[in-house]
Motif scaffolding. Structure first.
Motif: not given
Length: 613
Positions: A519, A553, A445, A544, A450, A363, A548-551, A522-523
């Motif tokens: 992972t 940030t 979050n 990252h 998140s 991602p 990791q499966t999500r974008p 994702a933030d």
């Protein structure tokens, strides 16, 4: 590059085709095939599928020679390529399928190995391409049962490349971008050498337990031993001694008394200064093969790269003066040709793949830079501290460096939270713009579920963030820092990675910026700014990375009008060091040292608040 000169004659298998034909070029670094089409006038659209533009050697428009041009390609792994329906297969497709089917070399047309070198004067040879392809496929087959990991094509290539390069040169630098699985590639290499004798892994102290865990996980036939000093005794084949850099520094003679089949140096940028005691101890080790793992072979200047090369392949890179004369000085002066020469010199010894090249399914990483305001309390305190430092003066020599560092630390602490300087910590909210922005991010979050990583370079700042999470949100946030032992650090990582783990993890930038896999988050928030962007990038890539499966940030918090804006400005200039071909790779050295070299007037101009912002 093991290559052949680009011929000044057309490709015989492409020229003159009346209809689009599909061709296959093997990409050795990725262990993938680039599929592309050719028309009567030049490259056509990529075959169906995700496309990527690559530089390949193709006939020039006039049809009188070969030129390196951008070509739209579709990428296919070897197994998929072997059975992929192709309507108009060119001779390169047929030849490569014959190689894969027979498991042996075949005569390849030029399009089959049209990967140019950095200088664009040669392409990889047909023999080299076939050897790389077959060796990598063989390594992947061999490790399919012995290594308990599903290797991606580029990872299988990395293991085969380590085998080949270490056998030929005695060492290698695996410099894949952070998050691409350098550890599992190194373990795959160690597994193949288990019968050669005892092997050694040296890494930052925070990663000793992680290395033992990963060896047990991926290669249960190997026997990892955590060593913190004392008598080594007889180390049998199949044993991997895992130790930290401080142990190497303090017990180097003991480790040098053992002959190692392999010595692996993880996060090898630790050894970037060849004059340090730990770097000398590393060079004193007797090993048949030396492997350096690093996502940042150059952090500040090219001399650091020479130190790594001299460690792993001292016969090829013996003289630092020669390296500086041939590469460092002309690159610093802006010579593109010197940068190309350097890439050509590194190609046989350094393998550096980027996520954009080999992990297209990873991602994206989204950067968000937030500039935070100072509160009135912060403004007054910042100006008062700088006024006192100016009145006392910065001195000269070593005293000057110490005073600049003290002033800088105090000002950055004010930016984090004024209570860190005044000692008034009863109330935390409303006193620091950055602190309140971070709290708002956490609140959002937590509401959205998140998990978040917060990196800080200061222990007391981390403790304030942990306290605020508990008081404002009722959340127990662990704090991963250098004062914890290896067992405690490992437990924090395991708990956070668990699906029901804590929603926030606060981490010391230096203690946790390398080697860990986090992972579940994702933030990522960088609460304060480090001088070197490579250090922040390493920390961000704890989240990252493969798995990791999500974008992801990545938010950086900078306090406006302060010295933090100067640090942020340095990032744009120093980020060029990530690319060894960049002409800015000479760097400026340590941020504090650079400030200490300024005269008082220029130094104060940088430290003083920019009231006009």
């Amino acid at each position: 590059m093991d290559g052949v000169t680009i011929p000044r004659t057309p490709y015989v298998d492409i020229g003159g085709a009346a209809l689009p034909a599909t061709h296959a070029t093997y990409l050795p670094d990725r262990h993938m095939f680039a599929l592309w089409t050719w028309t009567a006038t030049g490259p056509g659209p990529a075959p169906a599928g995700d496309s990527e533009t690559l530089s390949l050697a193709v006939p020039d428009p006039g049809g009188t020679g070969i030129t390196v041009s951008p070509v739209d390609c579709a990428l296919a792994e070897p197994d998929r390529f072997a059975s992929l329906p192709i309507a108009e297969p060119g001779p390169s497709v047929t030849a490569w399928r014959a190689v894969l089917d027979a498991g042996a070399g075949a005569e390849l047309p030029p399009a089959a190995h049209a990967v140019p070198n950095a200088a664009r004067t040669a392409v990889v040879s047909a023999d080299r391409a076939v050897r790389a392809c077959l060796d990598t496929s063989a390594a992947a087959t061999e490790l399919r049962t012995a290594l308990r990991a599903e290797l991606r094509p580029y990872q299988a290539r990395g293991i085969a490349w380590l085998r080949e390069t270490a056998a030929v040169h005695g060492g290698a630098v695996l410099a894949d971008e952070m998050g691409l699985g350098k550890t599992v590639q190194a373990i795959g290499y160690l597994l193949g050498r288990a019968g050669e004798g005892p092997q050694l892994v040296v890494c930052p102290t925070s990663l000793v337990g992680n290395w033992a865990h990963e060896i047990d996980r991926f290669a249960p036939d190997l026997h990892p031993v955590l060593w913190r000093g004392g008598d080594l005794g007889t180390v049998p084949a199949g044993t991997i001694v895992v130790t930290g850099y401080p142990t190497l520094r303090g017990h180097g003679r003991t480790l040098a008394g053992q002959h190692w089949a392999t010595a692996v140096f993880d996060e090898a940028q630790v050894l970037k200064n060849p004059r340090t005691q730990v770097a000398r101890a590393a060079r004193a080790l007797a090993a048949d093969a030396r492997i350096a793992l690093t996502g940042t072979p150059v952090e500040n200047h090219l001399d650091e790269l020479w130190a790594l090369l001299n460690l792993v392949v001292p016969r090829a890179f013996t003289h630092k003066t020669q390296f500086r004369r041939r590469f460092v000085r002309p690159i610093h002066e802006g010579s593109e040709q010197a940068a190309i020469r350097l890439r050509d010199a590194l190609e046989p010894i350094v393998l550096a793949r980027k996520k954009t090249q080999v992990a297209a399914t990873l991602p994206p990483k989204i950067h968000c830079d937030l500039v935070c305001d100072l509160t009135d309390e912060q403004r007054r305190l910042y100006d008062d501290l700088l006024g006192r430092a100016e009145a006392e003066g910065f001195g000269s020599g070593a005293q000057r460096h110490a005073r600049v560092l003290a002033a800088l630390t105090a000002l950055k602490q004010v930016c984090n939270h004024p209570g860190l300087v005044t000692g008034e910590l009863d109330e935390l909210a409303g006193r620091s713009g950055k602190f309140d922005v971070c709290a708002d991010i956490l609140e959002t979050n937590l509401d959205t579920g998140s998990p978040t990583l917060i990196f800080t370079q200061y222990r007391r700042t981390g403790e304030l963030l942990v306290r605020h999470c508990a008081e404002r949100f009722g959340v127990t946030a662990p704090f991963f820092h250098g004062g914890l032992n290896a067992a405690a650090r490992g437990e924090i990582v395991r708990e956070f990675q668990d699906p029901g783990g804590p929603p926030v993890l606060v981490l010391s930038l230096r203690a946790a910026g390398t080697g860990l896999t986090l992972t579940r988050a994702a933030d990522v928030v960088h609460y304060d700014r480090w001088w070197n962007p490579a250090v922040e990038a390493q920390a961000s890539d704890r989240a990252h990375r493969i798995g990791q499966t999500r974008p992801v940030t990545v938010t950086t918090l900078t306090t406006g009008t302060t010295v933090e804006e100067h640090i942020a400005g340095m990032h744009g200039r120093k980020s060029a060091l990530a690319d060894l071909t960049d002409t800015g790779a000479a760097g400026t050295g340590s941020g504090v040292a650079a400030l200490a070299r300024l005269d008082d007037e220029h130094l104060l101009e940088i430290l003083r608040r920019k009231r006009g912002n």
